[in-house]
Enzyme design. Structure first.
Site, mmCIF file in Angstrom:
data_model
loop_
_atom_site.group_PDB
_atom_site.id
_atom_site.type_symbol
_atom_site.label_atom_id
_atom_site.label_comp_id
_atom_site.label_asym_id
_atom_site.label_seq_id
_atom_site.Cartn_x
_atom_site.Cartn_y
_atom_site.Cartn_z
ATOM 1 C CG HIS A 167 -9.765 -9.492 6.437
ATOM 2 N ND1 HIS A 167 -8.644 -9.213 5.706
ATOM 3 C CD2 HIS A 167 -9.380 -10.402 7.359
ATOM 4 C CE1 HIS A 167 -7.630 -9.924 6.165
ATOM 5 N NE2 HIS A 167 -8.049 -10.657 7.172
ATOM 6 C CG ASP B 17 -8.326 -6.496 3.637
ATOM 7 O OD1 ASP B 17 -9.268 -6.117 4.347
ATOM 8 O OD2 ASP B 17 -7.768 -7.596 3.790
ATOM 9 C CG ASN C 258 0.428 -13.594 11.891
ATOM 10 O OD1 ASN C 258 0.542 -14.803 11.883
ATOM 11 N ND2 ASN C 258 1.200 -12.817 12.631
ATOM 12 C CB SER C 259 -5.396 -10.451 9.223
ATOM 13 O OG SER C 259 -5.394 -11.441 8.242
ATOM 14 C CG LEU D 60 -5.728 7.940 -17.398
ATOM 15 C CD1 LEU D 60 -5.229 9.369 -17.250
ATOM 16 C CD2 LEU D 60 -4.545 6.982 -17.498
ATOM 17 N N GLY D 61 -9.678 7.191 -16.793
ATOM 18 C CA GLY D 61 -10.781 6.967 -17.728
ATOM 19 C C GLY D 61 -10.376 6.170 -18.939
ATOM 20 C CB VAL D 62 -7.674 4.465 -20.086
ATOM 21 C CG1 VAL D 62 -7.415 5.857 -20.594
ATOM 22 C CG2 VAL D 62 -6.836 4.158 -18.838
#
Length: 507
Positions: A140, A170, A243-244, A299-301
């Protein structure tokens, strides 16, 4: 007449008058102060300021008219309306600005003031992690597609030659060319960081260059709902807008996190800040530099946490694993033999206690390699193996919702002991509810104050299992739930968002 200087005693030094235990405490504090100083001096050359001028210009008001900070001049514009008391409760217009209306209609404090990308001129922080010009920061801070300028700690400025981003975490990587003498910071092992450890947050808060604050790690593995992939370190070290992207550093001088967000009512530090752990940031940045994007295994769950109510029904401890609610067709999960109702307790040799932890562990699995998975099924532990498989394009995207409606109502049956009314499910009803299921019963009504309402059942949900046994008709459901003599009944319910288990506690 002048005083005799030799007769006046010299001022007493405080350190000479204090007891030994007090001196020990002061020496300990001074040692900590020296540690903060040493860490700051060590990492400061790696700290950078990042300015982003997005390509999309910010519209400016035309003319000379300036909006008033209080156009109502202290008066309550809602006087005589139902909102009058609300205005008074929140402190007038200025107080109302600090709150927002949530989807459920509640007024809540605005939080995470540094969590969203800002349009227009943006200033953030970053840290050099490679002498070739590789800089780690937040997505961002650099998003927007404009010119990204990096200002080094010695004052030199460079326009970024490459910017790679991963909005899901991010995290972003910025590359600059032609910068000599760069001092990279060392990335530490964030898994070794623990609650109570001292940390230093570094960055450019409010545009103030090269600022340092100190605090401790106050929590780990936080999910706060601002990115798709979350495993934040929480700290009380002061983090403010600007600070990001800056480093969160331990007392060894190692970067153990990238400052990302704050929880704030007024836009400043309220003592709760969040940082992406260095292990996750390292994995993302390595892929961004190598591939330009992040490749994730899947994984597909469907999954959900193990609550205290569910734990007793599943034979595990609360937060003792991650519960599987759906196993999708033609996925690695189906191939390895996972079933709905399984609880994954270990993945690749490490305990998993939250859905976020499992998700991150799976996504970082080496593609093509097998890793061990321990599962509790019907109270028994079994061993399975997962083969790392790169996620299909668009797999993580939401399925489009159907706009079709139900054409006719099926006969319903009331289950008074539970407080729920159900009807048979067929393909037309399932399609209207956007649920991929043709077995089970659909909830048509829930009594107020009933056990079903307490469990979270709602009209439109589809119940497919009762106490781990499938139900395919209203008759089967009625027989299963009325024949259950236990105080608690475990149900598997489906909605358009997926499946989850709920426990109905009978009154």
């Amino acid at each position: 007449m002048s005083a005799d200087a030799s007769s006046n005693p010299a001022p007493a030094k405080m350190m000479d008058t204090l007891p030994a235990e007090t001196l020990d405490a002061i020496h300990s504090a001074n040692n900590l102060s020296m540690a903060f100083r040493a860490v700051s001096e060590h990492v400061m050359p790696s700290l950078v300021a990042i300015e982003n001028r997005p390509a999309v210009a910010v519209a400016k008001p035309s003319g000379n008219i300036r909006p008033s900070a209080d156009p109502f001049h202290g008066n309550n514009p809602f006087k005589g309306t139902p909102f009058e008391d609300m205005m008074r409760e929140f402190g007038g217009m200025e107080g109302m600005r600090r709150f927002e209306m949530r989807p459920d209609g509640k007024m809540m404090p605005k939080g995470f003031g540094d969590q969203m990308p800002r349009r227009g001129r943006g200033i953030g922080s970053g840290v050099v992690i490679d002498a070739s010009g590789i800089i780690l920061t937040n997505n961002h801070v650099v998003s927007g597609g404009g010119e990204v300028t990096v200002k080094l700690n010695d004052g030199r400025e460079f326009v970024a030659s490459q910017v790679w981003t991963d909005p899901d975490t991010d995290i972003a990587v910025v590359k600059i060319e032609g910068a000599t003498g760069l001092v990279p910071a060392a990335l530490g092992d964030s898994e070794e960081t623990d609650i109570g450890d001292w940390v230093i947050a570094m960055g450019q808060p409010f545009g103030l260059e090269s600022s340092v604050t100190a605090g401790i790690i106050s929590a780990k593995h936080r999910g706060i709902g601002i990115t798709a992939r979350e495993n934040f370190l929480q700290t009380d070290a002061a983090i403010n807008p600007g600070n990001s992207g800056g480093p969160l550093v331990n007392l060894k001088g190692e970067v153990i996190g990238i400052n990302t967000a704050i929880s704030s009512r007024g836009g400043g530090n309220d003592g709760i800040g969040f940082a992406v752990p260095s292990n996750l940031a390292r994995w993302v940045s390595d892929q961004l530099v190598e591939n330009g994007s992040v490749k994730r295994a899947y994984l597909g769950v469907g999954i959900q946490p193990v609550t205290q109510d569910l734990a007793g029904e599943l034979g595990v401890q609360p937060r003792g694993g991650v519960l599987i609610t759906d196993v999708y067709d033609d996925t690695p999960a189906a191939e390895m033999g996972l079933q709905a109702g399984d609880v994954i307790v270990q993945f690749d040799g490490k305990d998993v206690r939250t859905p976020q932890a499992l998700q991150l562990a799976v996504e970082r699995s080496p593609v093509g390699e097998k890793v061990p998975v321990k599962v509790v099924r019907d109270g028994n532990r079994i061993d399975l193996a997962y083969k790392g498989t790169e996620a299909k394009k668009g797999f993580f995207q939401k399925r489009q919702q159907s706009s079709e409606t139900q054409s006719e109502q099926s006969p319903t049956v009331k289950i008074d002991g539970v407080g729920v009314e159900v009807a048979s499910l067929d393909s037309a009803i399932a399609k209207s509810l956007n649920i991929k299921s043709e077995s089970g019963v659909v909830v048509t009504a829930v009594n107020e104050g009933s056990a079903a309402e307490d469990a979270g059942l709602q009209p439109g949900m589809v119940i497919t299992e009762v106490d781990r046994q499938p139900v395919n008709s209203v008759k089967e459901f009625e027989s299963a739930i009325t024949g259950d003599s236990d105080e608690k009944t475990l149900l598997l319910v489906k909605t358009e968002r997926g499946s989850r288990f709920v426990v109905v506690k009978r009154n």
